[in-house]
Design a protein around this motif. Structure first.
Motif, PDB file in Angstrom:
ATOM      1  N   VAL A   1      45.259  32.819  43.822  1.00 17.23           N
ATOM      2  CA  VAL A   1      44.339  33.855  42.925  1.00 17.23           C
ATOM      3  C   VAL A   1      42.973  34.669  44.003  1.00 17.23           C
ATOM      4  CG1 VAL A   1      43.192  35.315  41.662  1.00 17.23           C
ATOM      5  CG2 VAL A   1      45.282  34.009  40.635  1.00 17.23           C
ATOM      6  N   ARG A   2      42.345  33.426  44.906  1.00 18.01           N
ATOM      7  CA  ARG A   2      41.001  33.900  45.049  1.00 18.01           C
ATOM      8  C   ARG A   2      41.585  34.092  46.262  1.00 18.01           C
ATOM      9  NH1 ARG A   2      38.060  32.030  48.480  1.00 18.01           N
ATOM     10  NH2 ARG A   2      35.813  33.003  49.092  1.00 18.01           N
ATOM     11  N   THR A   3      42.456  33.720  46.662  1.00 19.17           N
ATOM     12  CA  THR A   3      43.732  33.841  48.516  1.00 19.17           C
ATOM     13  C   THR A   3      43.537  35.074  48.023  1.00 19.17           C
ATOM     14  OG1 THR A   3      44.075  31.696  48.313  1.00 19.17           O
ATOM     15  CG2 THR A   3      44.493  33.129  49.869  1.00 19.17           C
ATOM     16  N   PHE A   4      44.568  35.446  47.017  1.00 20.77           N
ATOM     17  CA  PHE A   4      45.152  37.082  47.396  1.00 20.77           C
ATOM     18  C   PHE A   4      43.925  37.870  47.565  1.00 20.77           C
ATOM     19  CE2 PHE A   4      49.703  36.697  46.448  1.00 20.77           C
ATOM     20  CZ  PHE A   4      49.721  35.564  47.309  1.00 20.77           C
ATOM     21  N   SER A   5      43.347  37.691  46.630  1.00 24.78           N
ATOM     22  CA  SER A   5      42.222  39.012  45.904  1.00 24.78           C
ATOM     23  C   SER A   5      40.651  38.872  46.865  1.00 24.78           C
ATOM     24  CB  SER A   5      41.371  38.552  44.318  1.00 24.78           C
ATOM     25  OG  SER A   5      40.700  37.239  44.687  1.00 24.78           O
ATOM     26  N   THR A   6      40.822  38.109  47.952  1.00 24.38           N
ATOM     27  CA  THR A   6      39.495  38.478  48.847  1.00 24.38           C
ATOM     28  C   THR A   6      40.727  38.985  50.679  1.00 24.38           C
ATOM     29  OG1 THR A   6      40.359  36.170  50.253  1.00 24.38           O
ATOM     30  CG2 THR A   6      38.331  36.558  48.101  1.00 24.38           C
ATOM     31  N   SER A   7      41.792  39.460  50.548  1.00 25.55           N
ATOM     32  CA  SER A   7      42.926  39.582  51.713  1.00 25.55           C
ATOM     33  C   SER A   7      42.916  40.858  51.723  1.00 25.55           C
ATOM     34  CB  SER A   7      43.569  38.703  51.764  1.00 25.55           C
ATOM     35  OG  SER A   7      43.591  37.061  51.477  1.00 25.55           O
ATOM     36  N   LYS A   8      43.284  41.531  52.692  1.00 23.68           N
ATOM     37  CA  LYS A   8      43.905  42.646  53.220  1.00 23.68           C
ATOM     38  C   LYS A   8      45.918  42.677  52.897  1.00 23.68           C
ATOM     39  CE  LYS A   8      44.978  47.241  54.091  1.00 23.68           C
ATOM     40  NZ  LYS A   8      44.692  48.140  53.212  1.00 23.68           N
ATOM     41  N   PHE A   9      45.874  41.973  53.824  1.00 20.82           N
ATOM     42  CA  PHE A   9      47.659  41.529  53.654  1.00 20.82           C
ATOM     43  C   PHE A   9      47.826  40.387  53.064  1.00 20.82           C
ATOM     44  CE2 PHE A   9      46.113  44.702  57.477  1.00 20.82           C
ATOM     45  CZ  PHE A   9      47.526  45.443  56.788  1.00 20.82           C
ATOM     46  N   ILE A  10      48.817  40.175  51.802  1.00 16.33           N
ATOM     47  CA  ILE A  10      48.834  39.797  51.259  1.00 16.33           C
ATOM     48  C   ILE A  10      50.453  38.679  51.777  1.00 16.33           C
ATOM     49  CG2 ILE A  10      49.225  38.538  48.948  1.00 16.33           C
ATOM     50  CD1 ILE A  10      47.364  40.719  48.115  1.00 16.33           C
TER      51      ILE A  10
ATOM     52  N   GLY B   1      52.809  43.871  37.532  1.00 21.60           N
ATOM     53  CA  GLY B   1      52.133  44.638  36.447  1.00 21.60           C
ATOM     54  C   GLY B   1      51.387  45.459  36.730  1.00 21.60           C
ATOM     55  N   CYS B   2      51.763  46.079  38.223  1.00 24.04           N
ATOM     56  CA  CYS B   2      50.849  47.446  38.750  1.00 24.04           C
ATOM     57  C   CYS B   2      51.771  47.715  40.265  1.00 24.04           C
ATOM     58  CB  CYS B   2      49.601  47.386  38.834  1.00 24.04           C
ATOM     59  SG  CYS B   2      49.128  46.354  39.924  1.00 24.04           S
TER      60      CYS B   2
ATOM     61  N   VAL C   1      54.341  33.162  40.350  1.00 24.55           N
ATOM     62  CA  VAL C   1      52.893  33.408  41.800  1.00 24.55           C
ATOM     63  C   VAL C   1      52.470  34.645  40.901  1.00 24.55           C
ATOM     64  CG1 VAL C   1      52.227  33.532  43.335  1.00 24.55           C
ATOM     65  CG2 VAL C   1      54.063  31.823  42.705  1.00 24.55           C
ATOM     66  N   LEU C   2      53.293  36.041  40.576  1.00 22.69           N
ATOM     67  CA  LEU C   2      53.003  37.130  40.351  1.00 22.69           C
ATOM     68  C   LEU C   2      52.001  37.299  39.378  1.00 22.69           C
ATOM     69  CD1 LEU C   2      55.358  39.543  42.613  1.00 22.69           C
ATOM     70  CD2 LEU C   2      52.976  38.552  43.432  1.00 22.69           C
ATOM     71  N   GLN C   3      53.215  36.466  38.166  1.00 24.00           N
ATOM     72  CA  GLN C   3      52.624  37.156  36.795  1.00 24.00           C
ATOM     73  C   GLN C   3      51.196  36.129  36.560  1.00 24.00           C
ATOM     74  OE1 GLN C   3      56.036  35.393  34.675  1.00 24.00           O
ATOM     75  NE2 GLN C   3      56.851  37.818  34.801  1.00 24.00           N
ATOM     76  N   GLN C   4      50.607  34.795  36.881  1.00 24.59           N
ATOM     77  CA  GLN C   4      49.609  34.481  36.999  1.00 24.59           C
ATOM     78  C   GLN C   4      48.807  35.563  37.927  1.00 24.59           C
ATOM     79  OE1 GLN C   4      49.719  30.803  38.143  1.00 24.59           O
ATOM     80  NE2 GLN C   4      47.157  30.298  38.375  1.00 24.59           N
ATOM     81  N   LEU C   5      48.812  35.841  38.869  1.00 25.12           N
ATOM     82  CA  LEU C   5      47.921  37.039  39.358  1.00 25.12           C
ATOM     83  C   LEU C   5      47.518  38.135  38.628  1.00 25.12           C
ATOM     84  CD1 LEU C   5      48.795  37.463  43.091  1.00 25.12           C
ATOM     85  CD2 LEU C   5      47.352  36.047  42.543  1.00 25.12           C
ATOM     86  N   ALA C   6      48.893  38.421  37.577  1.00 23.19           N
ATOM     87  CA  ALA C   6      48.517  39.847  37.075  1.00 23.19           C
ATOM     88  C   ALA C   6      47.539  40.207  36.097  1.00 23.19           C
ATOM     89  CB  ALA C   6      49.834  40.363  36.137  1.00 23.19           C
TER      90      ALA C   6
ATOM     91  N   SER D   1      44.628  46.854  44.261  1.00 20.61           N
ATOM     92  CA  SER D   1      45.284  48.410  44.711  1.00 20.61           C
ATOM     93  C   SER D   1      45.110  48.269  46.254  1.00 20.61           C
ATOM     94  CB  SER D   1      44.966  49.460  43.376  1.00 20.61           C
ATOM     95  OG  SER D   1      42.739  49.413  44.206  1.00 20.61           O
ATOM     96  N   ASP D   2      44.420  47.693  47.046  1.00 21.31           N
ATOM     97  CA  ASP D   2      44.325  48.355  47.973  1.00 21.31           C
ATOM     98  C   ASP D   2      44.759  47.125  49.367  1.00 21.31           C
ATOM     99  OD1 ASP D   2      42.221  50.824  47.324  1.00 21.31           O
ATOM    100  OD2 ASP D   2      40.771  49.362  47.149  1.00 21.31           O
ATOM    101  N   SER D   3      45.156  46.055  48.605  1.00 15.04           N
ATOM    102  CA  SER D   3      46.072  45.243  48.998  1.00 15.04           C
ATOM    103  C   SER D   3      47.697  45.996  49.721  1.00 15.04           C
ATOM    104  CB  SER D   3      45.853  43.690  48.119  1.00 15.04           C
ATOM    105  OG  SER D   3      44.426  43.577  47.706  1.00 15.04           O
TER     106      SER D   3
END
Length: 281
Positions: free
Chosen positions: A64-73, A118-119, A85-90, A97-99
């Motif tokens: 979650v932290r890995t993704f939320s601090t990165s532009k391209f995931i 979820g978005c 994986v994605l549902q845990q992120l959600a 929104s900017d990734s």
């Protein structure tokens, strides 16, 4: 690097770092696209983390932290694992929104990624081929309408550094698996059949294999360089009444081209089945 107002700790994040993802990760740095410190990696198997750390890549156990601090995931896990994986992120409440999400998961649509997350987010889909691990891969690339043009161009440039890239409509992603994703196995099977036939005629595999492989490489280069059509190239090897025509007649009589077409359709049909099952999950 993209003019975003948001400050990113890392440009690229990878969840999953198997053989293909690793080839891409190392290729980006080897080709000078980015530095190791621009990349952060999360992998379930931590046994190889030392390799990445020794080269200057960043490792994170919390994706979650890995993704939320990165532009391209980059989503490089198995399709069956991606939903969790994605549902845990959600559920994390993080703002993505900017990734830009870049998925190499076969048969998983951009819309399904957004639904599991979820978005609505920008998503790029990529179908790579396994020869990317030796620097001779291919990537078929698509995107949804939310991906900024500059970001998509950057992604294509990145993949072009390590593979041959073709941009295709997203609704062709399942079909293209039969063209480049699964097709290395077709060529392996053809080589295996030629090796077996050579041995049946008394030619050792050690003698035949280099000849077969170089002939495949040369034939591919002839197609690439020649102004002639493939049919013209076939005719150029086929002297009237000669050995090549005798071999080709067997292929044609056995329905070789139809067999290839049927195999590719079976591949696409299976991809559609997998996609349908995932949509219902």
């Amino acid at each position: 690097m993209n003019g975003d107002k948001r400050t990113w700790e890392h440009t690229f994040a990878f969840i999953g770092a198997g053989n293909m993802a690793s080839a891409f990760i190392f290729g980006l740095v080897d080709k000078g696209v980015c530095n190791p410190g621009d990349i952060i990696i999360h992998r379930r198997d931590a046994s190889k983390n030392g390799i990445y750390l020794s080269k200057g890549y960043h490792i994170c156990e919390d994706y979650v932290r890995t993704f939320s601090t990165s532009k391209f995931i980059f989503l490089a896990v198995k399709p069956a694992q991606l939903q969790a994986v994605l549902q845990q992120l959600a559920s994390s409440g993080a703002d993505f929104s900017d990734s830009v999400f870049v998925s190499v998961c076969a048969a998983v649509s951009c819309d399904l990624i957004c639904r599991w997350l979820g978005c609505k987010v920008p998503v790029v889909r990529v179908m790579p081929s396994t020869p990317i691990t030796v620097g001779l891969g291919t990537c078929a690339v698509s995107h949804n309408d939310l991906v900024p043009k500059k970001d998509f161009q950057l992604i294509c440039r990145m993949f072009s550094a390590v593979a041959e890239v073709s941009v295709i409509p997203e609704d062709m992603q399942n079909a293209v698996i039969s063209v480049n994703g699964s097709s290395p196995a077709y060529f392996y099977l053809f080589v295996k059949a030629m090796l077996s036939a050579a041995e049946q005629q008394g030619i050792s595999s050690s003698a035949a294999l280099p000849l077969i492989l170089k002939t495949m490489e040369g034939s591919a280069e002839m197609i690439r360089r020649s102004a002639c059509s493939i049919d013209e190239l076939i005719r150029a090897v086929s002297s009237p009444g000669g050995t090549t025509l005798a071999a080709l007649k067997v292929f044609y009589d056995c329905g070789f081209e139809k067999t290839v077409a049927d195999a590719m359709k079976a591949c696409t049909d299976r991809a559609d089945e997998i996609a349908g099952a995932l949509e219902c999950s």
